[in-house]
Design an enzyme around this catalytic site. Sequence first.
Site, PDB file in Angstrom:
ATOM      1  N   ASP A  29       0.967  -1.245   0.004  1.00  0.00           N
ATOM      2  CA  ASP A  29      -0.043   0.131  -0.013  1.00  0.00           C
ATOM      3  C   ASP A  29       0.756   1.306  -0.010  1.00  0.00           C
ATOM      4  O   ASP A  29       2.051   1.360   0.268  1.00  0.00           O
ATOM      5  CB  ASP A  29      -0.926   0.100   1.359  1.00  0.00           C
ATOM      6  CG  ASP A  29      -1.593   1.154   1.670  1.00  0.00           C
ATOM      7  OD1 ASP A  29      -2.386   1.766   0.971  1.00  0.00           O
ATOM      8  OD2 ASP A  29      -1.284   1.655   2.854  1.00  0.00           O
ATOM      9  N   PHE A  30       0.396   2.217  -0.410  1.00  0.00           N
ATOM     10  CA  PHE A  30       1.067   3.675  -0.448  1.00  0.00           C
ATOM     11  C   PHE A  30       1.266   4.500   0.706  1.00  0.00           C
ATOM     12  O   PHE A  30       2.001   4.436   1.779  1.00  0.00           O
ATOM     13  CB  PHE A  30       0.841   4.286  -1.545  1.00  0.00           C
ATOM     14  CG  PHE A  30       1.757   5.666  -1.888  1.00  0.00           C
ATOM     15  CD1 PHE A  30       3.120   5.429  -2.008  1.00  0.00           C
ATOM     16  CD2 PHE A  30       1.379   6.886  -1.595  1.00  0.00           C
ATOM     17  CE1 PHE A  30       4.125   6.553  -2.032  1.00  0.00           C
ATOM     18  CE2 PHE A  30       2.189   7.859  -1.545  1.00  0.00           C
ATOM     19  CZ  PHE A  30       3.179   7.965  -1.970  1.00  0.00           C
ATOM     20  N   ASP A  31      -0.062   5.112   1.014  1.00  0.00           N
ATOM     21  CA  ASP A  31      -0.166   5.965   1.987  1.00  0.00           C
ATOM     22  C   ASP A  31      -0.456   5.263   3.537  1.00  0.00           C
ATOM     23  O   ASP A  31      -1.126   4.306   3.470  1.00  0.00           O
ATOM     24  CB  ASP A  31      -1.424   6.910   1.893  1.00  0.00           C
ATOM     25  CG  ASP A  31      -1.207   8.126   0.577  1.00  0.00           C
ATOM     26  OD1 ASP A  31      -0.737   9.146   1.004  1.00  0.00           O
ATOM     27  OD2 ASP A  31      -1.878   7.823  -0.451  1.00  0.00           O
ATOM     28  N   ASP A 211      -2.168  -0.327   5.692  1.00  0.00           N
ATOM     29  CA  ASP A 211      -2.583   0.531   7.102  1.00  0.00           C
ATOM     30  C   ASP A 211      -3.899   0.695   7.237  1.00  0.00           C
ATOM     31  O   ASP A 211      -4.178   1.076   8.442  1.00  0.00           O
ATOM     32  CB  ASP A 211      -1.910   1.766   7.251  1.00  0.00           C
ATOM     33  CG  ASP A 211      -2.238   2.861   6.197  1.00  0.00           C
ATOM     34  OD1 ASP A 211      -2.451   2.458   5.102  1.00  0.00           O
ATOM     35  OD2 ASP A 211      -2.731   3.988   6.736  1.00  0.00           O
TER      36      ASP A 211
HETATM   37  O1  LIG Z   1      -4.541   3.073  -0.358  1.00  0.00           O
HETATM   38  P1  LIG Z   1      -3.381   4.167   0.041  1.00  0.00           P
HETATM   39  O2  LIG Z   1      -2.131   4.291  -0.836  1.00  0.00           O
HETATM   40  O3  LIG Z   1      -3.345   4.024   1.352  1.00  0.00           O
HETATM   41  O4  LIG Z   1      -4.129   5.379  -0.186  1.00  0.00           O
HETATM   42  C1  LIG Z   1      -5.570   5.576   0.739  1.00  0.00           C
HETATM   43  C2  LIG Z   1      -5.699   6.931   0.425  1.00  0.00           C
HETATM   44  O5  LIG Z   1      -4.573   7.744   0.812  1.00  0.00           O
HETATM   45  C3  LIG Z   1      -4.562   9.281   0.598  1.00  0.00           C
HETATM   46  O6  LIG Z   1      -5.169   9.848   1.598  1.00  0.00           O
HETATM   47  C4  LIG Z   1      -4.817   9.547   2.789  1.00  0.00           C
HETATM   48  O7  LIG Z   1      -3.427  10.029   3.158  1.00  0.00           O
HETATM   49  C5  LIG Z   1      -3.390  11.446   3.022  1.00  0.00           C
HETATM   50  C6  LIG Z   1      -1.955  11.795   2.989  1.00  0.00           C
HETATM   51  O8  LIG Z   1      -1.199  11.379   4.151  1.00  0.00           O
HETATM   52  C7  LIG Z   1      -4.064  12.036   4.106  1.00  0.00           C
HETATM   53  O9  LIG Z   1      -4.087  13.389   4.035  1.00  0.00           O
HETATM   54  C8  LIG Z   1      -5.735  11.563   4.084  1.00  0.00           C
HETATM   55  O10 LIG Z   1      -6.314  11.988   5.224  1.00  0.00           O
HETATM   56  C9  LIG Z   1      -5.499  10.191   4.147  1.00  0.00           C
HETATM   57  O11 LIG Z   1      -6.959   9.531   3.957  1.00  0.00           O
HETATM   58  C10 LIG Z   1      -4.956   9.641  -0.766  1.00  0.00           C
HETATM   59  O12 LIG Z   1      -5.247  11.092  -0.720  1.00  0.00           O
HETATM   60  C11 LIG Z   1      -6.318   8.890  -1.237  1.00  0.00           C
HETATM   61  O13 LIG Z   1      -6.730   9.140  -2.529  1.00  0.00           O
HETATM   62  C12 LIG Z   1      -6.276   7.584  -0.803  1.00  0.00           C
HETATM   63  O14 LIG Z   1      -7.494   6.712  -1.145  1.00  0.00           O
END
Ligand SMILES: O=P(O)(O)OC[C@H]1O[C@H](O[C@H]2O[C@H](CO)[C@@H](O)[C@H](O)[C@H]2O)[C@H](O)[C@@H](O)[C@@H]1O
Length: 260
Positions: A29-31, A211
Amino acid sequence: MSHQLPSALEHGKELRDKFQQEKALLFLDFDGTLAPIVEHHEDAAISEKMRDLVLRLSKVYPAAVVSGRGMKDVSQRVNIPELYYAGSHGFEISGPGNFLKENDEAQKVLPTFDEIEPLLHEELSDIAGVDFERKKFTLAIHYRKVKEEMTDEVHDRVAASLKDYPDLKKADGKKVIEIRPSIDWHKGKAVEFLKEQLGEKDQNYSVYIGDDVTDEDAFKYVQNGLGILVGDHGHQTSADYSLKNIDEVEQFFRLLLEKQ
Ligand SMILES: O=P(O)(O)OC[C@H]1O[C@H](O[C@H]2O[C@H](CO)[C@@H](O)[C@H](O)[C@H]2O)[C@H](O)[C@@H](O)[C@@H]1O
């Protein structure tokens, strides 16, 4: 909850042996896993250290990044051209050699996104801090900067607007509402699809590291392999191991690279 899970770091050496023996495929996963969670989604970034670790790992274990972000967005942020990238929660997948796979059914829902997006902007315009992020096949409504007492209102208004759009559904993430096509497709199914692209025949032992609640689809769905939850998203988890935070993700990657 992650505190009930064994630590992937403490079991690192046995996991490394297992991954080597099974020729594991790696899904990341990324974020919140490769990049720290930050206040504004546009500011999220992978460190050079983490990028280098992922690159080195991908030379040992075929690897893909599986993200809720748009495919182009996440591939540009990770910036390792050799990897596969599943974006929009798996609805769009790219890979080396101009590989591209978009979900055909989700394509049909694109006009609905175009219709509902301005309506939701209007509907939520009086709530300070709401932030939209349009991905090709999903629409994120971020409320990290919305006052705590207004977040239920954001959820309620989005749910009410969606009543007229049965081809869309609402899912939750970290301080974000994700509007997705009402199609039986998610990160877990994307991983199953990617196994075919990444692995040789019979190479299907998968390790998924994530996460967020949306990573639970992958933890649940991945049959042969294991899931590692980073941090704690506050819900029940189907992961098998945990890592406390991104620092531990880095340490775990380093451990996997030892003895190669
Ligand atoms: O599946 P992921 O790679 O974990 O992406 C999930 C979402 O991540 C991002 O939002 C999340 O991270 C942001 C930056 O740290 C944070 O500000 C936000 O509150 C989180 O929800 C991304 O912007 C989404 O498009 C993804 O779906």
